[in-house]
Design a protein around this motif. Structure first.
Motif, short mmCIF file in Angstrom:
data_model
loop_
_atom_site.label_atom_id
_atom_site.label_comp_id
_atom_site.label_asym_id
_atom_site.label_seq_id
_atom_site.Cartn_x
_atom_site.Cartn_y
_atom_site.Cartn_z
N ARG A 168 37.47 -79.56 -5.90
CA ARG A 168 38.36 -78.44 -6.17
C ARG A 168 39.06 -78.02 -4.88
O ARG A 168 38.55 -78.23 -3.78
CB ARG A 168 37.57 -77.26 -6.74
N ARG A 169 40.23 -77.43 -5.05
CA ARG A 169 40.96 -76.89 -3.91
C ARG A 169 40.29 -75.60 -3.44
O ARG A 169 39.82 -74.79 -4.26
CB ARG A 169 42.40 -76.60 -4.27
N LEU A 170 40.22 -75.43 -2.13
CA LEU A 170 39.63 -74.21 -1.59
C LEU A 170 40.34 -72.98 -2.14
O LEU A 170 39.71 -71.97 -2.48
CB LEU A 170 39.69 -74.22 -0.06
N GLY A 171 41.66 -73.07 -2.26
CA GLY A 171 42.42 -71.93 -2.77
C GLY A 171 42.02 -71.52 -4.16
O GLY A 171 42.14 -70.35 -4.54
N ASP A 172 41.52 -72.47 -4.97
CA ASP A 172 41.10 -72.15 -6.33
C ASP A 172 39.77 -71.42 -6.37
O ASP A 172 39.40 -70.85 -7.41
CB ASP A 172 40.99 -73.43 -7.17
N LEU A 173 39.04 -71.44 -5.24
CA LEU A 173 37.75 -70.76 -5.17
C LEU A 173 37.88 -69.34 -4.65
O LEU A 173 36.94 -68.56 -4.72
CB LEU A 173 36.79 -71.53 -4.26
N LEU A 174 39.07 -69.00 -4.12
CA LEU A 174 39.24 -67.73 -3.43
C LEU A 174 40.12 -66.78 -4.22
O LEU A 174 41.04 -67.19 -4.93
CB LEU A 174 39.89 -67.97 -2.06
N SER A 175 39.84 -65.49 -4.05
CA SER A 175 40.73 -64.47 -4.60
C SER A 175 41.72 -64.00 -3.54
O SER A 175 42.68 -63.30 -3.85
CB SER A 175 39.92 -63.27 -5.12
N GLY A 176 41.48 -64.39 -2.29
CA GLY A 176 42.39 -64.03 -1.22
C GLY A 176 41.87 -64.45 0.14
O GLY A 176 40.71 -64.86 0.30
N ILE A 177 42.74 -64.36 1.12
CA ILE A 177 42.39 -64.61 2.52
C ILE A 177 42.90 -63.41 3.32
O ILE A 177 44.10 -63.15 3.36
CB ILE A 177 43.00 -65.91 3.05
#
Length: 392
Positions: free
Chosen positions: A193-202
């Motif tokens: 999976r893409r890291l961005g798909d695991l995050l709600s934000g940075i």
């Protein structure tokens, strides 16, 4: 000043190294000792066939002092003659007046004191003339040997605790590989999976001009890059914010945060640290991201931290950085969120987190013991170089 006190430059010769460049590097030849080879035994050596004068040769047992970026004093442990790189002094003591082991501890004490003389904004260094002018207590050779023996004994205890910490870290890596496998090779075939798909934000903060000291209790402080560089969160690596600074509490560091250094030198960029506990009133700088996991991500912060810390995956992340290889490089949010990594079943990650908690408890106990030994060492060393070590 007592006649028993002498300047470093009066009892030893300090020779700076050669400014080797990448054009001097070869697959074979003599090893070049760089600062990273002194601070991290796992770092590879550059080699060269270039011939340099004998004064730049380092022999087993020689004292070396790193005087730029990272300050420290070391004894060369290599089995052969190596070559001295720039930003490192080779120290040759006058054995008629100073014991080499005692001198090593004296230089360590002087370096701590000399930190206030550090020069430079990005590549801070000790001025050679300032260093050599520093004075220390230098009694008879017999008394020096006795004091060095005590300091060596306490230092050996510190080294033992430090090794215990390293074993805890090795155990964590071993458990990770046993449960999940190499996160780059992905031998278990976990879903990618893409890291961005695991995050709600940075999240990221700001980096205003700070005071040249750590924040005191109750004061607001800003994290330095050193708070995450070693892969273990260090709240003491901070600088106090000036009075009246407009604090954005959304950028305050909290327990559970996963921090990522987006900008640093090529070797140090992409360091990741998990905040298990922290003092209050510390803010994110703009050089450190906070990776905020989505509630339905199917990933734990413990797993993500261990994966991003794995050398193979970290190397892949570091490859995303742009900038000059000779200075600071940067990893953008856009490139970071596109990183692909395996995501094992959530239950397995949670088992890993539980095991990690037990290892962390042991590590924290060892770290507490090490801190007490550090205090003891500093106290003994101070007394040694004040000439009061044997006083009742």
């Amino acid at each position: 000043m007592s006649s028993d006190h002498v300047a470093l430059g009066d009892v030893a010769t300090f020779t700076n190294g050669v400014a080797f460049t990448s054009a001097d590097w070869h697959e074979h030849g003599s090893r070049i000792i760089r600062i990273q080879n002194l601070t991290d035994a796992t770092k590879p050596f550059n080699r060269t066939t270039r011939q340099v004068p004998e004064r730049f040769h380092v022999r087993p047992g020689d004292l070396l002092v790193s005087w730029s970026a990272t300050l420290g004093v070391f004894a060369w442990q290599g089995p052969d003659v190596a070559l001295l790189n720039q930003h490192i002094f080779r120290v040759r003591p006058n054995r008629a007046v100073v014991d080499k082991r005692y001198l090593r501890h004296a230089i360590g004490a002087v370096l701590r004191k000399a930190e206030r003389h550090l020069h430079g904004a990005t590549m801070r260094h000790v001025n050679k003339s300032d260093l050599l002018a520093e004075r220390f207590y230098c009694p008879s050779l017999e008394e020096q040997a006795r004091a060095a023996g005590v300091l060596d004994a306490v230092d050996a205890l510190r080294a033992g605790r430090q090794r215990a910490l390293e074993l805890c870290d090795e155990l964590t890596r071993s458990v990770f590989l046993d449960m999940f496998g190499d996160p780059v090779g992905n031998p278990r075939g976990w879903e990618l999976r893409r890291l961005g798909d695991l995050l709600s934000g940075i999240d990221s903060g700001r980096s205003p001009r700070c005071l040249d000291r750590p924040a005191r209790p109750g004061e607001w402080g800003l994290l330095k890059l050193g708070a995450v560089t070693r892969g273990v969160y260090d709240a003491d690596q901070n600088k106090a914010l000036p009075e009246g600074f407009a604090v954005d509490r959304r950028c305050e560091v909290r327990a559970g945060d996963l921090l990522f250094s987006r900008k640093n030198t090529p070797d140090l960029v992409a360091a990741t640290a998990l905040v298990t506990s922290t003092r209050t009133r510390l803010l994110l700088p703009d050089l450190v991201f906070r990776l905020v996991l989505a509630e339905d991500s199917g990933a734990t912060a413990e797993y993500l931290h261990a994966a991003l810390t794995h050398p193979a995956l970290r190397k892949r992340v570091q490859a995303l950085a742009s900038g000059s290889a000779a200075s600071m490089v940067n990893i953008s949010k856009g490139k970071l969120v596109g990183l692909s990594l395996p995501v094992p079943p959530l239950g397995l990650q949670q088992r890993f987190a539980a095991l990690l908690h037990r290892v962390r408890t042991q590590r924290e106990a060892q770290a507490a013991h090490l801190a007490k030994l550090d205090e003891l060492f500093d106290s003994v060393r101070q007394r040694a170089f004040e000439g009061t070590l044997w006083d009742a």
